[in-house]
Each structure stands twice: as C-alpha cells, then as structure tokens.
Design a protein around this motif. Structure first.
Motif, PDB file in Angstrom:
ATOM      1  N   VAL A  51     -19.878  18.190 -12.745  1.00 30.04           N
ATOM      2  CA  VAL A  51     -19.052  17.633 -11.675  1.00 30.04           C
ATOM      3  C   VAL A  51     -19.928  16.979 -10.613  1.00 30.04           C
ATOM      4  O   VAL A  51     -20.956  17.527 -10.211  1.00 30.04           O
ATOM      5  N   VAL A  52     -19.491  15.803 -10.175  1.00 26.42           N
ATOM      6  CA  VAL A  52     -20.073  15.117  -9.024  1.00 26.42           C
ATOM      7  C   VAL A  52     -18.932  14.888  -8.051  1.00 26.42           C
ATOM      8  O   VAL A  52     -17.951  14.214  -8.371  1.00 26.42           O
ATOM      9  N   GLY A  53     -19.029  15.470  -6.844  1.00 25.27           N
ATOM     10  CA  GLY A  53     -17.962  15.319  -5.866  1.00 25.27           C
ATOM     11  C   GLY A  53     -18.500  14.911  -4.518  1.00 25.27           C
ATOM     12  O   GLY A  53     -19.593  15.310  -4.124  1.00 25.27           O
ATOM     13  N   HIS A  54     -17.701  14.116  -3.802  1.00 23.35           N
ATOM     14  CA  HIS A  54     -18.080  13.666  -2.466  1.00 23.35           C
ATOM     15  C   HIS A  54     -17.044  14.138  -1.445  1.00 23.35           C
ATOM     16  O   HIS A  54     -15.835  14.052  -1.698  1.00 23.35           O
ATOM     17  N   SER A  55     -17.490  14.664  -0.313  1.00 19.54           N
ATOM     18  CA  SER A  55     -16.623  14.986   0.810  1.00 19.54           C
ATOM     19  C   SER A  55     -15.515  15.953   0.379  1.00 19.54           C
ATOM     20  O   SER A  55     -15.788  17.040  -0.107  1.00 19.54           O
ATOM     21  N   THR A  56     -14.232  15.579   0.546  1.00 17.88           N
ATOM     22  CA  THR A  56     -13.149  16.462   0.116  1.00 17.88           C
ATOM     23  C   THR A  56     -13.121  16.622  -1.399  1.00 17.88           C
ATOM     24  O   THR A  56     -12.644  17.644  -1.904  1.00 17.88           O
ATOM     25  N   GLY A  57     -13.643  15.634  -2.122  1.00 17.79           N
ATOM     26  CA  GLY A  57     -13.760  15.784  -3.576  1.00 17.79           C
ATOM     27  C   GLY A  57     -14.748  16.874  -3.937  1.00 17.79           C
ATOM     28  O   GLY A  57     -14.553  17.636  -4.890  1.00 17.79           O
ATOM     29  N   ALA A  58     -15.829  16.984  -3.150  1.00 19.11           N
ATOM     30  CA  ALA A  58     -16.801  18.052  -3.368  1.00 19.11           C
ATOM     31  C   ALA A  58     -16.197  19.405  -3.011  1.00 19.11           C
ATOM     32  O   ALA A  58     -16.473  20.413  -3.667  1.00 19.11           O
ATOM     33  N   LEU A  59     -15.368  19.452  -1.961  1.00 17.30           N
ATOM     34  CA  LEU A  59     -14.697  20.699  -1.614  1.00 17.30           C
ATOM     35  C   LEU A  59     -13.717  21.090  -2.710  1.00 17.30           C
ATOM     36  O   LEU A  59     -13.617  22.272  -3.078  1.00 17.30           O
ATOM     37  N   THR A  60     -12.989  20.126  -3.254  1.00 21.04           N
ATOM     38  CA  THR A  60     -12.108  20.398  -4.392  1.00 21.04           C
ATOM     39  C   THR A  60     -12.897  20.977  -5.552  1.00 21.04           C
ATOM     40  O   THR A  60     -12.505  21.977  -6.167  1.00 21.04           O
ATOM     41  N   ALA A  61     -14.040  20.361  -5.849  1.00 23.96           N
ATOM     42  CA  ALA A  61     -14.879  20.837  -6.951  1.00 23.96           C
ATOM     43  C   ALA A  61     -15.405  22.237  -6.689  1.00 23.96           C
ATOM     44  O   ALA A  61     -15.480  23.075  -7.607  1.00 23.96           O
ATOM     45  N   LEU A  62     -15.783  22.518  -5.446  1.00 22.26           N
ATOM     46  CA  LEU A  62     -16.280  23.842  -5.099  1.00 22.26           C
ATOM     47  C   LEU A  62     -15.216  24.912  -5.332  1.00 22.26           C
ATOM     48  O   LEU A  62     -15.491  25.967  -5.920  1.00 22.26           O
ATOM     49  N   LEU A  63     -14.000  24.649  -4.887  1.00 18.33           N
ATOM     50  CA  LEU A  63     -12.924  25.626  -5.063  1.00 18.33           C
ATOM     51  C   LEU A  63     -12.590  25.815  -6.536  1.00 18.33           C
ATOM     52  O   LEU A  63     -12.338  26.939  -6.997  1.00 18.33           O
TER      53      LEU A  63
END
Length: 279
Positions: free
Chosen positions: A108-120
């Motif tokens: 997974v590569v996520g940015h900003s809220t996308g990274a928070l989505t990926a973290l959860l």
C-alpha cells in the motif's frame, strides 16, 4: 504473439458499483493486472487517483499490478450520501474495493487521508498489507490544524475551499496546483463529516502506536517543509524508515515527483519479493 510468461497487461479504467455501509458507491478505479502482489494507491484529501498514475510509466514498476481509485467524495467516484463519508466509511470502501478486485494481500502507498485509511485497514487486517509507504499521513493532532479550524465555521467545506484558494499565494510547495484542482477533485458535501472523523482519530485514535505496531515494513515519506513534525524522531527510533523529499511539503507528488517515486521504488526494491499470484 508474446509468450505466456511475457503477457503485457493493459491499464484499465472502470467504474465499479459497490455497496458500502448500505450506501451505493460507483467507484472510479484504474488498475493493471499481473502475477505479483499488487500495489494499491490511496490518494489524499482534495486529490485523486491521478496523483499516482505515473506508476504506469515508471520503468521500476514495469509489469507490476496496481490499483488506484477515487475515494468517495473525490474525483470521478459517485457516492449516494456524501454525509456518510467518514474514515471508517473510507476503510470499508477500501476493503470492498480490494475484495471486488480479487486482491488478498498487497503493498500500500497512501497519502494524507489515504494514508490514514491505509493505516486503519492495516491495523484491522495486518496480514493483508505487505508493506506500507505512508506519504505525510495523519498521525497526530498537529496534522489537523486546518481541518480543526474549518469545523469551527458554519460551512466547513466553503471555508476550506476559500482557504485553499488563498494558499496559492503562500510559500507552501504545491499549494497553487492543489487549489486549482480542488473544484474538480473534491465534493464539498463530504468535507464536514470527513473532517470530524479525521480530527477525532488524530486526537484519540492512538495513531502513532497503531503505525508502530504494524508488522509490515513501513516508510514514512514527507516533504522538507514538514521536517518539524514532532513524531518523526519517535518513528525513526522504532524502526520506521524515513525519507525527506527536498523542495516539497505536504504534496511531494506535485512539487518533486521524481524524488518521491525514486524513494518509493527503492523502498519496494528492498522489500518486494515477487510472488506468482494472479488477481
């Protein structure tokens, strides 16, 4: 005709109907099939899947399967109820998208809220995420200064759009491009509930401990203008790789994409071991 082991998979753009928390979503995604574990890209707030589509041009990702999509409230994705767009809703959307695409495990590569989505998502399903590149994702209250301020206004969406418009004249890298793109990439109706959810998680979600507890390899990537984040030494001391991108801030994909992609590719080269698995 190419041999069976050298099939060239085309990049496919589609709109896919999903049902998320009882809400109809028509997800706009772009994907490329392949035999290895795919890379899934989750864009940030006010941006879109197009931020990551250069993956199809990068020689260091040649042939790698990938998936990128517009989150509900963003880009070309349609959502029947924007007032339901929260971080848990985005996590459920990510899970539904992966299931619909037939993706079991992924990088997974996520940015900003996308990274928070990926973290959860990774916290809930740690066996699903093989590696995680977190590009200036939300991890602490200090990451939510503007969203917190927006929530004090009667119309947070209108306030944020005006604020982004003014950012064109600031010294923040990428601010002008972000502001110009915003009307086409963000649905105002999604702003209040998403901001409330994000602030609540930043304040009470123990996000740094969640990130540190993930069993997969992790890279936290940030622009030089974000080098003062208080939690960077904590990440570094606990085994998270850090990568500072010069001449950039919150949006390295806009202001220094060459350096950003190089860091992602080098991280993947250290971590990825191709597995013959078709999806």
């Amino acid at each position: 005709m190419p041999s069976a082991d050298r099939v060239v998979h085309e990049v496919v753009h589609e709109q896919v109907p999903l049902r998320v928390h009882g809400i109809n979503v028509k997800l706009a995604w772009v994907r490329r099939a392949g035999a290895d574990d795919p890379v899934v890209f989750l864009h940030g707030f006010g941006t879109s899947k197009e931020d990551f589509l250069d993956v199809a041009q990068r020689h260091d990702f040649t042939g790698r399967p990938f998936l990128a999509y517009d989150a509900p409230g963003a880009g070309a994705t349609e959502c029947a109820d924007l007032g339901e767009v929260t971080l848990p809703f985005l996590v459920a959307t990510a899970r539904a998208a992966l299931d619909r695409a037939g993706i079991g495990r992924c990088h997974v590569v996520g940015h900003s809220t996308g990274a928070l989505t990926a973290l959860l998502l990774a916290h809930e399903e740690p066996g699903r995420v093989l590696s995680f590149v977190n590009i200036k994702g939300v991890l602490a209250p200090e990451d939510c200064v503007l969203s917190r301020e927006a929530l004090t206004h009667r119309d947070p969406g209108e306030f944020f759009f005006r604020l982004a418009h003014r950012s064109r004249d600031t010294s923040c890298y990428g601010g002008g491009l972000f502001a110009a793109n915003l009307p086409a990439k963000l649905r105002r109706g999604a702003v209040p509930t998403l901001f409330r959810s994000m602030v609540e998680l930043a304040d009470h979600g123990e996000l740094v401990p969640k990130f540190l507890s993930l069993p997969c390899p992790r890279l936290y990537l940030y622009g030089k203008q974000c080098a003062g984040l208080s939690y960077l030494p904590v990440l570094d001391a606990n085994g998270v790789e850090l990568a500072e991108i010069p001449h950039s801030g919150h949006l390295p994909m806009y202001s220094n994409p060459v350096a950003m992609w190089r860091q992602i590719a080098e991280f993947h080269a250290r971590q990825l071991m191709p597995v013959a698995r078709r999806w």
